[in-house]
Write an enzyme that holds these catalytic residues in place. Sequence first.
Site, mmCIF file in Angstrom:
data_model
loop_
_atom_site.group_PDB
_atom_site.id
_atom_site.type_symbol
_atom_site.label_atom_id
_atom_site.label_comp_id
_atom_site.label_asym_id
_atom_site.label_seq_id
_atom_site.Cartn_x
_atom_site.Cartn_y
_atom_site.Cartn_z
ATOM 1 N N SER A 97 0.811 -1.222 0.000
ATOM 2 C CA SER A 97 0.000 0.000 0.000
ATOM 3 C C SER A 97 0.844 1.271 0.000
ATOM 4 O O SER A 97 1.614 1.509 -0.915
ATOM 5 C CB SER A 97 -0.953 -0.045 1.193
ATOM 6 O OG SER A 97 -1.818 1.058 1.174
ATOM 7 N N ASP A 243 -0.901 1.499 -3.956
ATOM 8 C CA ASP A 243 -1.816 0.521 -4.552
ATOM 9 C C ASP A 243 -3.142 1.151 -4.962
ATOM 10 O O ASP A 243 -4.105 0.450 -5.272
ATOM 11 C CB ASP A 243 -2.024 -0.686 -3.629
ATOM 12 C CG ASP A 243 -2.737 -0.333 -2.343
ATOM 13 O OD1 ASP A 243 -2.717 0.857 -1.957
ATOM 14 O OD2 ASP A 243 -3.319 -1.242 -1.719
HETATM 15 MG MG MG Z 1 -3.376 1.666 -0.075
#
Ligand code: MG
Length: 450
Positions: A97, A243
């Site tokens: 992420s 992401d």
């Molecule tokens: Mg993320």
Amino acid sequence: MGKLFGTAGVRALTNKELTPEFVSKFGRAVGTFFGSGATILSGRDVRAGGDMVLRALHSGLLSAGVKVFDGGMAPTPAIQYAVKELGYDGGVIVTASHNPPEFNGIKVLARDGSEIYRDKEDVVEKFFFEEKFNTEDWRGLVNDVKREDRVLDTYLKGILSKVDKEKVRGRSFRVLIDGANSVGSLTSPIIARELGCKVYTLNCNLDPTFPAREPEPGFDTLLETAAASKAIGVDLAVGHDGDADRAIFIDSAGRIQWGDRSGTLLSEWVVTKHPELPRRVVTAVSSSVVAEEFLKEKGIEVKWTKVGIINIAHAIRNDGAAAGFEENGGFLYPKHQFDKDGGMTFALMLELLANEKVKSAELFDSLPRYYTVKTKVPAKEDAKQVYAKVLTSFGSRGQVIDLDGVKVMGEGFWFLVRRSGTEPVVRIQVEAKSKEQAEALANDIIKVIQ
Ligand code: MG
């Protein structure tokens, strides 16, 4: 690592903690959890080590008899959406992420595309630590990893079907997209183009080292993006995380707008768009009272939860709500899917802009103005003692919410005090109508804590 799962899947240092040995063993546990014959979709973000982790994960899953389909590089929300729409039994995503480049991680998805819940994580952990794996004999290993080429198309179609394309196209917006050199670059420029925008891109070349900025979009990392968007003179700019489940916006005046501000505007829009949905939105205690001040007037209830999108998603499922959001740029549109989604958020913001017919700077200026102070102080005492002190001194100054730290919402100010779970500090977040008032209040709180 004692416990495998943190608040958002497994996160660890690439090739130090997240080694091929660890990952393949984890894959065996996940494969055993889903069961022999289950169909699992995999995907990844751009970061270094992604291929190494993915192949080790595939190996473990195959060993347990799972049928693995690889969707390639895609935003986390695209993999989630594809799992649900294409009818997979579950999914795995290799991503860390917004974490710094040296990290990687693994998320495990249920068949509806959302991350598996705590009780299911416990089952995977039990298989992992007790090494109780389903081990297929050679006859069970005839399925190779197959490619799944429909992920990005399925996702893009899903998003574009949920906004009024003609309305947005009619405005011919000029937009700048900062894809963090990762997977948001694969989808957000297409979303904007399909919505008739003139598209400028920055950091949209895929690069596993994140050369331009840290993967977390924020006031420090988006400064150059804000300067570029002001210089070009775009109507709106968006910055994603590694992401692309988060979207942080920069308005037409080149100002970075934090996620609770964009989330508040988008929440009102979703309620307007869907009169059939409850006039309720969900956000975490770390969000500004701007949300409540702005939305209450319009007859929209704000429900506060603990920090974390999973808590927000849970509250929406239980109580019903039109939308949910976090101050870090996560926005959840349940009509689309039950997790935050940077691409969907971007499309909704363009639709809102098209509907309002004002510049994005004016739209953000319609929100109440607060000055923010964010700081942290060392604290030896545990959370309970800290919160008790804060409550004694400030508890009578406004409405108290103590479900995650202590939040006090008074007339023209609010603050949140939370003991960090990972370091011996207390984080303090203060907002007030003037800079002086915010700073004075922050100092008062620090004195009380120390
Ligand atoms: Mg993320």
